[in-house]
Design an enzyme around this catalytic site. Structure first.
Site, mmCIF file in Angstrom:
data_model
loop_
_atom_site.group_PDB
_atom_site.id
_atom_site.type_symbol
_atom_site.label_atom_id
_atom_site.label_comp_id
_atom_site.label_asym_id
_atom_site.label_seq_id
_atom_site.Cartn_x
_atom_site.Cartn_y
_atom_site.Cartn_z
ATOM 1 N N GLU A 53 27.543 54.279 42.155
ATOM 2 C CA GLU A 53 27.627 53.764 40.881
ATOM 3 C C GLU A 53 26.154 53.390 40.371
ATOM 4 O O GLU A 53 25.366 52.603 40.410
ATOM 5 C CB GLU A 53 28.057 52.453 41.223
ATOM 6 N N LYS A 55 23.949 51.124 37.727
ATOM 7 C CA LYS A 55 24.546 49.955 37.691
ATOM 8 C C LYS A 55 22.845 48.542 37.412
ATOM 9 O O LYS A 55 21.913 49.298 38.256
ATOM 10 C CB LYS A 55 25.455 48.588 39.122
ATOM 11 N N LYS A 115 33.613 51.931 34.240
ATOM 12 C CA LYS A 115 33.600 50.929 34.245
ATOM 13 C C LYS A 115 33.123 49.694 34.046
ATOM 14 O O LYS A 115 32.209 49.747 33.121
ATOM 15 C CB LYS A 115 32.579 50.985 36.059
ATOM 16 N N GLU A 164 42.141 47.996 39.469
ATOM 17 C CA GLU A 164 41.412 46.878 40.935
ATOM 18 C C GLU A 164 42.115 45.777 40.803
ATOM 19 O O GLU A 164 42.643 45.181 40.045
ATOM 20 C CB GLU A 164 40.003 46.329 40.096
ATOM 21 N N ASN A 185 38.831 44.833 45.515
ATOM 22 C CA ASN A 185 37.415 44.298 45.515
ATOM 23 C C ASN A 185 37.231 43.176 45.893
ATOM 24 O O ASN A 185 37.799 41.950 46.271
ATOM 25 C CB ASN A 185 37.133 44.288 43.693
ATOM 26 N N GLU A 215 35.926 48.223 47.443
ATOM 27 C CA GLU A 215 34.383 47.809 46.696
ATOM 28 C C GLU A 215 34.163 45.901 46.953
ATOM 29 O O GLU A 215 34.809 45.269 46.745
ATOM 30 C CB GLU A 215 35.278 47.657 44.783
ATOM 31 N N SER A 216 32.662 46.586 46.738
ATOM 32 C CA SER A 216 31.875 45.374 46.756
ATOM 33 C C SER A 216 31.675 45.050 48.323
ATOM 34 O O SER A 216 32.115 45.549 48.923
ATOM 35 C CB SER A 216 32.385 44.559 46.460
#
Length: 270
Positions: A53, A55, A115, A164, A185, A215-216
């Site tokens: 990503e 970001k 995103k 998501e 997530n 995710e995360s």
């Protein structure tokens, strides 16, 4: 927080629509070359795959990295072995833009994810008009009828929806619209608290045949191995890649996933 982020993203899209009307964006979307087949690229394999990503910032962590050249960042991700690139396009709290997405799409040969906090047809159309191959749809932010409508539009435009989720009910809602790429997530988008074990609790609920994305909460190779052990086909990584050397970090993450796979093979053969 999620409601505020979504409302802000929609407000910003409406401002863009006042300059570039829906009909113009729709024409630009249909004029784009065909989207890259993200499902084929991210399909389950004998190794974990990574969506890397771009970001700059987040509401929970503040500024992360300046990233003056998103295209160069994405090229480093490609060099490091990423399977796809995620680009934050939300401008208020994440300091991203559609220009970032366009720059990345023009630089790499990998599928590119927009995103953002998407809640309208206009946002989906402008994603395709900017070259996106995938679009993030957050179940918690959307009533079921809106989720189904945006999901269908995303497919109609040739893109892949990454749907998501954050709970068992949301996984079921993703399955109900036919999602084939389902993310879990670990970050609660209402409180921003992290729960790295959430993916493992929900993985078995994701329908067979769907690609499972964690995710995360990915800061170290052990986190990738943890998600792989819990059944993740794909891991989405952001902060760790923009705050460290992206190539060596990606390679370490991929090696961790490969080491887990090798360990499993040895265990099964004994």
């Amino acid at each position: 927080m999620l409601a505020d982020l979504t409302a802000g993203a929609v407000e910003d899209a409406e401002a863009r629509a006042s300059v570039r009307p829906l009909a113009a964006v729709e024409a630009a979307a249909h004029a784009q070359p065909s989207a890259r087949d993200a499902l084929a690229v991210l399909a389950p394999a004998d190794h974990v795959k990574i969506i890397a990503e771009v970001k700059r910032a987040s509401p929970s962590r503040g500024d992360l990295a300046a990233i003056p050249d998103p295209a160069r960042q994405a090229l480093l991700y490609q060099e490091g072995g990423a399977s796809a690139i995620s680009v934050l396009t939300e401008g208020r709290r994440f300091k991203g833009s559609l220009a970032d997405l366009e720059a990345v799409k023009g630089a790499v040969g990998l599928p590119v994810l927009r995103k953002d906090f998407i809640a309208t047809e206009y946002q989906v159309l402008e994603a395709r008009a900017s070259g996106a191959d995938l679009v993030l749809l957050i179940v918690a932010a959307l009533p079921q009828d809106v989720l189904a409508r945006l999901y269908a539009l995303t497919l109609e435009l040739g893109m892949t929806p990454l749907v998501e989720t954050h709970s068992a009910d949301e996984v079921d809602r993703a399955a109900d619209v036919g999602a084939r790429l389902i993310g879990v997530n670990a970050r609660d988008l209402s409180t921003f608290a992290l729960d790295r074990d959430l993916f493992g609790r929900l993985a078995d609920r994701i329908p067979a045949g769907a690609v499972k994305v964690a995710e995360s909460a990915v800061l170290a190779p052990a986190d990738v191995a943890h998600y792989r052990a819990a059944g993740a086909d794909v891991v989405l990584v952001g902060e760790a890649l923009v705050t460290n050397d992206p190539v060596t970090t990606l390679q370490a993450f991929l090696e961790a996933g490969a080491a887990h796979a090798a360990l499993n093979e040895r265990s099964e053969s004994q």
